[in-house]
Design an enzyme around this catalytic site. Sequence first.
Site, short mmCIF file in Angstrom:
data_model
loop_
_atom_site.label_atom_id
_atom_site.label_comp_id
_atom_site.label_asym_id
_atom_site.label_seq_id
_atom_site.Cartn_x
_atom_site.Cartn_y
_atom_site.Cartn_z
N ASN A 9 -7.48 -7.29 -5.05
CA ASN A 9 -6.59 -8.02 -5.64
C ASN A 9 -5.57 -8.36 -4.65
O ASN A 9 -4.80 -7.36 -4.12
CB ASN A 9 -5.78 -7.12 -6.81
CG ASN A 9 -4.46 -7.85 -7.29
OD1 ASN A 9 -4.19 -8.92 -7.01
ND2 ASN A 9 -3.63 -6.98 -8.10
N TRP A 10 -5.31 -9.69 -4.00
CA TRP A 10 -4.57 -9.97 -2.80
C TRP A 10 -3.31 -10.10 -3.18
O TRP A 10 -2.19 -10.14 -2.32
CB TRP A 10 -5.21 -11.38 -2.53
CG TRP A 10 -6.40 -11.42 -1.67
CD1 TRP A 10 -7.24 -10.18 -1.24
CD2 TRP A 10 -7.10 -12.23 -1.08
NE1 TRP A 10 -8.31 -10.26 -0.85
CE2 TRP A 10 -8.25 -11.92 -0.65
CE3 TRP A 10 -6.70 -13.78 -0.87
CZ2 TRP A 10 -9.20 -12.73 0.16
CZ3 TRP A 10 -7.49 -14.52 -0.33
CH2 TRP A 10 -8.80 -14.07 0.29
N LYS A 11 -2.73 -10.18 -4.56
CA LYS A 11 -1.39 -10.00 -5.09
C LYS A 11 -0.77 -11.37 -4.25
O LYS A 11 -1.37 -12.36 -4.02
CB LYS A 11 -0.90 -8.85 -4.64
CG LYS A 11 -1.41 -7.48 -5.33
CD LYS A 11 -0.57 -6.36 -5.11
CE LYS A 11 -1.41 -5.15 -5.71
NZ LYS A 11 -0.62 -3.92 -6.03
N HIS A 100 -1.69 -6.57 -15.34
CA HIS A 100 -1.27 -5.75 -14.22
C HIS A 100 0.04 -5.05 -14.41
O HIS A 100 0.91 -5.75 -14.81
CB HIS A 100 -1.41 -6.68 -13.09
CG HIS A 100 -1.34 -5.81 -11.75
ND1 HIS A 100 -0.46 -5.16 -11.27
CD2 HIS A 100 -2.45 -5.25 -10.93
CE1 HIS A 100 -0.76 -4.51 -10.13
NE2 HIS A 100 -1.88 -4.59 -9.81
N GLU A 102 2.33 -4.75 -12.30
CA GLU A 102 3.39 -5.67 -11.83
C GLU A 102 3.83 -6.66 -12.65
O GLU A 102 5.07 -6.89 -12.76
CB GLU A 102 3.02 -6.04 -10.44
CG GLU A 102 2.88 -4.95 -9.38
CD GLU A 102 1.90 -4.95 -8.12
OE1 GLU A 102 1.20 -6.19 -8.10
OE2 GLU A 102 1.58 -4.12 -7.47
N GLU A 172 -4.92 1.82 -13.64
CA GLU A 172 -4.01 1.82 -12.55
C GLU A 172 -2.67 2.66 -12.75
O GLU A 172 -1.67 2.18 -13.32
CB GLU A 172 -3.69 0.47 -12.08
CG GLU A 172 -4.78 -0.21 -11.50
CD GLU A 172 -4.49 -1.23 -10.67
OE1 GLU A 172 -5.11 -1.69 -9.53
OE2 GLU A 172 -3.58 -2.25 -11.16
N GLY A 178 0.29 1.15 -4.54
CA GLY A 178 1.41 0.89 -3.31
C GLY A 178 1.92 1.77 -2.56
O GLY A 178 2.92 1.66 -1.80
N SER A 218 -3.95 2.87 -4.60
CA SER A 218 -4.01 3.26 -3.20
C SER A 218 -5.41 3.69 -3.09
O SER A 218 -5.35 4.78 -2.14
CB SER A 218 -2.82 4.54 -2.90
OG SER A 218 -1.53 4.26 -3.12
N GLY A 239 -5.44 -3.18 -3.76
CA GLY A 239 -4.52 -3.99 -3.24
C GLY A 239 -4.43 -3.97 -1.90
O GLY A 239 -5.29 -4.70 -1.27
N GLY A 240 -3.78 -3.07 -1.22
CA GLY A 240 -3.37 -3.06 0.03
C GLY A 240 -4.69 -3.08 0.99
O GLY A 240 -4.63 -3.84 2.08
P1 13P Z 1 -2.78 -0.85 -3.88
O1 13P Z 1 -4.30 -0.61 -3.50
O2 13P Z 1 -2.06 -1.57 -2.75
O3 13P Z 1 -2.22 0.55 -4.16
O4 13P Z 1 -2.71 -1.70 -5.19
C1 13P Z 1 -3.53 -1.42 -6.52
C2 13P Z 1 -3.24 -2.25 -7.09
O5 13P Z 1 -2.34 -2.47 -7.94
C3 13P Z 1 -4.62 -3.27 -7.33
O6 13P Z 1 -4.34 -4.14 -8.67
#
Ligand code: 13P
Length: 257
Positions: A9-11, A100, A102, A172, A178, A218, A239-240
């Site tokens: 997930n590149w966000k 998600h 977010e 999640e 994050g 994470s 994500g990251g």
């Molecule tokens: P991180 O891996 O950056 O914690 O993000 C997780 C996430 O929200 C994937 O959708």
Amino acid sequence: MRRKLFAANWKMNLTPVEGRALIAALRAILDPRAAQLARDRDVIVAPAFPVLAAAAQALAGASIALGAQNMHFEEKGAFTGEVSAAMLRAFGVTYVIVGHSERRQLFLESDELVGKRAAAVAAARFVPILCVGETADERDRGRTLEVVMRQLQAGLAGISTEQARRVVIAYEPVWAIGTGRTATPEQAATVHGALREALRDRFGATTADALPILYGGSVTPENVDSLLAKPDIDGALVGGASLKADSFARIATSGLA
Ligand code: 13P
């Protein structure tokens, strides 16, 4: 055996040029292992909407699938800032993330809205990746299972048993996203087990037992193996660590020789 799934997930990161470069670097590592990967897992990348075209081009001929980060439930119309199933299909999208945290936390998407999106994604024959997860406060108050079950039931409200054969759930925990604070494999496994049980009640054991439940929050090359060692953890939503080719490739090949 259940297939595993590893989703990047590149966000709101990476321009088309950057996205193309990341996919090229990822393919340099994963393409030679495509046959091995295909045996037990799927790998997808989910760029931001304006990067889908470049990503689709860069993925031509690859076994990595394309995902989107959200989708509206109406076919078209006056919904500024939203995208439709037909728009996503035009780029070859096959998976769509919905709910998600977010979206829920920062953009106030309700359980009901997430359910409508998930139903539309399934009806459009994409695979919805339905995200659920509690906040730190909810966990501290002992409400984790109550919250994720409510999100699960509402998220799947418009999905039939037939459609559920092509659904992915992602657990999640909000406090792990994050933050570098990953859920322990035991914490995640408890929730994954409860999600599996609820899915069996809703769709029957055959369907529920075939459906991947991902962990997200994470995930890194260092912790992915211990998470995947738990029987109900079937992959990762990353994500990251998905923004670097070597770390996402390491995650996506977890458990392979
Ligand atoms: P991180 O891996 O950056 O914690 O993000 C997780 C996430 O929200 C994937 O959708």
